[in-house]
Design a protein around this motif. Structure first.
Motif, PDB file in Angstrom:
ATOM      1  N   GLY A 131      13.735  -8.513  11.690  1.00 18.03           N
ATOM      2  CA  GLY A 131      14.196  -8.190  13.035  1.00 18.03           C
ATOM      3  C   GLY A 131      14.690  -6.768  13.189  1.00 18.03           C
ATOM      4  O   GLY A 131      14.875  -6.296  14.314  1.00 18.03           O
ATOM      5  N   GLN A 166       6.092  -2.058  14.055  1.00 18.00           N
ATOM      6  CA  GLN A 166       5.629  -3.435  14.243  1.00 18.00           C
ATOM      7  C   GLN A 166       4.134  -3.466  14.564  1.00 18.00           C
ATOM      8  O   GLN A 166       3.426  -4.408  14.187  1.00 18.00           O
ATOM      9  CB  GLN A 166       6.429  -4.112  15.351  1.00 18.00           C
ATOM     10  CG  GLN A 166       7.892  -4.361  15.009  1.00 18.00           C
ATOM     11  CD  GLN A 166       8.667  -4.933  16.174  1.00 18.00           C
ATOM     12  OE1 GLN A 166       8.097  -5.571  17.060  1.00 18.00           O
ATOM     13  NE2 GLN A 166       9.972  -4.693  16.199  1.00 18.00           N
ATOM     14  N   LEU A 180      14.909 -14.204  16.820  1.00 13.17           N
ATOM     15  CA  LEU A 180      13.788 -13.334  17.162  1.00 13.17           C
ATOM     16  C   LEU A 180      13.238 -13.618  18.557  1.00 13.17           C
ATOM     17  O   LEU A 180      12.740 -12.718  19.220  1.00 13.17           O
ATOM     18  CB  LEU A 180      12.661 -13.472  16.127  1.00 13.17           C
ATOM     19  CG  LEU A 180      12.781 -12.633  14.859  1.00 13.17           C
ATOM     20  CD1 LEU A 180      11.454 -12.595  14.128  1.00 13.17           C
ATOM     21  CD2 LEU A 180      13.253 -11.220  15.150  1.00 13.17           C
ATOM     22  N   TYR A 181      13.310 -14.867  18.990  1.00 16.98           N
ATOM     23  CA  TYR A 181      12.815 -15.178  20.331  1.00 16.98           C
ATOM     24  C   TYR A 181      13.629 -14.421  21.382  1.00 16.98           C
ATOM     25  O   TYR A 181      13.074 -13.866  22.334  1.00 16.98           O
ATOM     26  CB  TYR A 181      12.873 -16.673  20.585  1.00 16.98           C
ATOM     27  CG  TYR A 181      12.309 -17.073  21.935  1.00 16.98           C
ATOM     28  CD1 TYR A 181      10.936 -16.998  22.178  1.00 16.98           C
ATOM     29  CD2 TYR A 181      13.139 -17.509  22.960  1.00 16.98           C
ATOM     30  CE1 TYR A 181      10.410 -17.341  23.416  1.00 16.98           C
ATOM     31  CE2 TYR A 181      12.624 -17.856  24.201  1.00 16.98           C
ATOM     32  CZ  TYR A 181      11.258 -17.770  24.419  1.00 16.98           C
ATOM     33  OH  TYR A 181      10.743 -18.112  25.641  1.00 16.98           O
ATOM     34  N   VAL A 208      12.613 -10.868  21.378  1.00 15.25           N
ATOM     35  CA  VAL A 208      11.377 -10.681  22.153  1.00 15.25           C
ATOM     36  C   VAL A 208      11.697 -10.583  23.639  1.00 15.25           C
ATOM     37  O   VAL A 208      11.209  -9.697  24.351  1.00 15.25           O
ATOM     38  CB  VAL A 208      10.385 -11.836  21.889  1.00 15.25           C
ATOM     39  CG1 VAL A 208       9.208 -11.766  22.870  1.00 15.25           C
ATOM     40  CG2 VAL A 208       9.877 -11.778  20.458  1.00 15.25           C
ATOM     41  N   PHE A 245      11.502  -6.784  20.175  1.00 16.56           N
ATOM     42  CA  PHE A 245      10.545  -7.264  19.176  1.00 16.56           C
ATOM     43  C   PHE A 245       9.271  -7.663  19.899  1.00 16.56           C
ATOM     44  O   PHE A 245       9.316  -8.311  20.950  1.00 16.56           O
ATOM     45  CB  PHE A 245      11.118  -8.451  18.395  1.00 16.56           C
ATOM     46  CG  PHE A 245      10.450  -8.687  17.069  1.00 16.56           C
ATOM     47  CD1 PHE A 245       9.393  -9.580  16.942  1.00 16.56           C
ATOM     48  CD2 PHE A 245      10.870  -8.007  15.951  1.00 16.56           C
ATOM     49  CE1 PHE A 245       8.780  -9.789  15.725  1.00 16.56           C
ATOM     50  CE2 PHE A 245      10.262  -8.202  14.710  1.00 16.56           C
ATOM     51  CZ  PHE A 245       9.208  -9.104  14.606  1.00 16.56           C
ATOM     52  N   SER A 288       6.120  -9.529  21.164  1.00 15.17           N
ATOM     53  CA  SER A 288       5.815 -10.952  21.281  1.00 15.17           C
ATOM     54  C   SER A 288       4.587 -11.330  20.460  1.00 15.17           C
ATOM     55  O   SER A 288       4.557 -12.406  19.844  1.00 15.17           O
ATOM     56  CB  SER A 288       5.596 -11.327  22.753  1.00 15.17           C
ATOM     57  OG  SER A 288       4.516 -10.596  23.309  1.00 15.17           O
ATOM     58  N   TYR A 326       5.654 -11.629  16.933  1.00 12.34           N
ATOM     59  CA  TYR A 326       6.504 -12.819  16.777  1.00 12.34           C
ATOM     60  C   TYR A 326       5.662 -14.076  16.589  1.00 12.34           C
ATOM     61  O   TYR A 326       5.921 -14.887  15.686  1.00 12.34           O
ATOM     62  CB  TYR A 326       7.410 -12.965  18.000  1.00 12.34           C
ATOM     63  CG  TYR A 326       8.170 -14.271  18.047  1.00 12.34           C
ATOM     64  CD1 TYR A 326       7.776 -15.303  18.903  1.00 12.34           C
ATOM     65  CD2 TYR A 326       9.276 -14.486  17.243  1.00 12.34           C
ATOM     66  CE1 TYR A 326       8.466 -16.496  18.956  1.00 12.34           C
ATOM     67  CE2 TYR A 326       9.979 -15.682  17.292  1.00 12.34           C
ATOM     68  CZ  TYR A 326       9.568 -16.679  18.141  1.00 12.34           C
ATOM     69  OH  TYR A 326      10.245 -17.878  18.182  1.00 12.34           O
ATOM     70  N   ASN A 330       5.737 -16.470  13.341  1.00 18.57           N
ATOM     71  CA  ASN A 330       6.434 -17.742  13.528  1.00 18.57           C
ATOM     72  C   ASN A 330       5.455 -18.922  13.510  1.00 18.57           C
ATOM     73  O   ASN A 330       5.474 -19.775  14.393  1.00 18.57           O
ATOM     74  CB  ASN A 330       7.217 -17.711  14.843  1.00 18.57           C
ATOM     75  CG  ASN A 330       8.214 -18.851  14.935  1.00 18.57           C
ATOM     76  OD1 ASN A 330       8.756 -19.288  13.927  1.00 18.57           O
ATOM     77  ND2 ASN A 330       8.448 -19.329  16.142  1.00 18.57           N
TER      78      ASN A 330
END
Length: 473
Positions: A270, A277, A312-313, A316, A321, A323, A326, A330
């Motif tokens: 994170g 990223q 993390l959600y 986002v 972060f 999406s 993610y 995930n």
């Protein structure tokens, strides 16, 4: 901008760059021209990516990253001057949007950080030399893994030392997490481990690796939160000889190549900057890496296990972060409960730590009386298992005659803080206290444990204060 504004920009030492909605340059100042060795006429009307070397263009592309809610960004990349010299530039910028949310312009200000980068590379080389020397003397890598992680060099691999049998619990929720982790370990899906700091996320990652078909392959850990943004590319993907000033002779493989055939553990995922990223996402999609300074694509066979102490959600949703990354990470989600939610494990863990550090060193009955164990049970342990381990170790190494006094010092550090807050003398200025709590709640994004710790009170007291001041959480 007024004419006087442009006069100010022309005299600035920093680079100023203004682009339209798709990155076509509208304005550059004199500093930009000096830095790149071009005239204004040669720069205006061209794409900003013409001034970035091909390998860095993707991570410098902010078009998919910025939004009206999150318009600010920072990027670093390399540029090739007209004389052929490679320079490093760092920009901070802002994207502008119209009332309908359509992007209209980018404005950036930058500096030449080439000398700074050269110093960092020199420091990295010195650190590598020290690591090689110590690794030769003690048979242990001190850079690849975190201290105490059990990652060392053996036949060119980086083995994981922990197994599921090393995770002690009597808690049903924790047992369910372990059972699920064992079930998914055999597959090759990417795993995201979420949990507060100190809950044992890396221990789970190592256990998953050892229970998988990749157990004989390397386990390579990298902490995304401690690597400077400018070094993430070389750490992840490696570089070829001559890629930059001071690059090692023969180049160097990145962590993805080192972990090929095994598991790559990305701790504190994170904390990874948005610009980096993008590059990680590309590797996950193509399963290939390109070393810095080379366009050759190298296939890598790596299982990714990530860990974070953030939600993390929510990251986002807040625009911090990506999406798409993610949802790539995930695939399998493991949430490790904090120690305060499995207090039946406290006594079990104390016993394990006593065994680890040697019960022969102290009088166990005196060091861990019923009164002390009750204080352990009542405390919320915001630092989780790591904090508990630290306290037990300190008690073990205290002389018997000083153990009681030292424990009183410890519980003064956590057990009796609630009494201080209930003191009438501390109730003055309740508005100041309310504002302090609100500030901490915003700073720690509603994490009651962290706010309680900063305020020096127990979670129960903090809940009472939240109710008292009508603060939503």
């Amino acid at each position: 901008m007024a004419i006087n504004d442009f006069e100010i920009l022309e005299n600035m030492q920093e680079i100023v760059l203004i682009e339209n909605e798709v990155g076509i340059i509208k304005y550059v100042n004199n500093a930009f021209c000096r830095c790149h060795g071009v005239t204004k006429e040669e720069a205006v009307g061209r794409s900003c990516f013409d001034f970035i070397i091909p390998e860095d263009r993707e991570i410098c592309n902010m078009e998919q990253t910025v939004s009206p809610e999150n318009p600010y960004y920072r990027i670093e990349g390399r540029s090739k001057r007209v004389d052929g010299r490679i320079i490093w530039l760092q920009y901070v910028g802002r994207a502008y949007f119209d009332d309908d949310g359509n992007r209209t312009e980018f404005q950036e200000i930058g500096v030449d950080i080439t000398r700074w980068k050269e110093k960092i590379e020199e420091s990295a080389r010195e650190l590598a030399k020290a690591n090689q020397k110590l690794g030769g003397e003690f048979g242990e890598e001190i850079i690849e893994g975190k201290t105490g992680s059990g990652i060392n060099s053996r036949n060119g691999k980086f083995p994981a030392m922990h197994r599921f049998s090393d995770i002690y619990t009597a808690n049903d929720k924790m047992k369910s997490v372990i059972a699920y982790a064992k079930a998914v370990a055999a597959g090759g899906a990417t795993i995201l481990i979420e949990g507060e700091s100190g809950t044992g996320k890396e221990m789970f990652a190592q256990a998953i690796h050892n229970a998988s078909k990749r157990a004989n392959g390397p386990f390579v850990a990298i902490n995304c939160g401690v690597i400077p943004a400018e070094l993430i590319g070389s750490e992840f993907f490696g570089y070829v000889e001559g890629a930059f000033t001071g690059a090692s002779k023969g180049g160097r493989p990145g962590k993805f190549e080192m972990a090929s055939g095994g598991t790559l553990f990305l701790d504190e995922i994170g904390e990874m900057p948005l610009a980096q990223q993008v590059a990680l996402l590309r590797v996950l999609e193509t399963k290939t890496v390109s070393r810095i300074g080379d366009d050759k694509e190298i296939p890598v066979d790596v299982r990714i296990v990530c860990a974070t102490n953030k939600n993390l959600y929510k990251e986002v949703q807040a625009g911090r972060f990506r999406s798409d990354l993610y949802y790539r990470l995930n695939v399998i989600n493991l949430h490790i409960p904090p120690l305060r939610e499995r207090k039946e494990d406290i006594y079990l863990l104390i016993g394990a730590f006593i065994k680890k550090y040697g019960s022969h060193r102290f009088d166990k009955e005196k060091a861990f009386s019923d009164k002390k164990l009750m204080a352990f049970y009542e405390y919320d342990w915001p630092g989780n298992v790591r904090e508990l381990q630290n306290v037990v170790e300190r008690l073990i190494y205290m002389p018997d005659e000083g153990n009681d006094a030292f424990f009183e010092y410890l519980i003064g550090d956590f057990g009796n803080k609630e009494d201080k807050c209930n003191d009438p003398a501390s109730q003055d200025g309740s508005q100041d206290e309310k504002q302090t709590i609100i500030s901490f709640m915003e700073m720690y994004e509603g994490n009651i444990s962290m706010v309680s710790r900063k305020m020096g009170v127990s979670r129960n007291t903090m809940y009472k204060k939240l109710k008292k001041y009508n603060i939503k959480y």
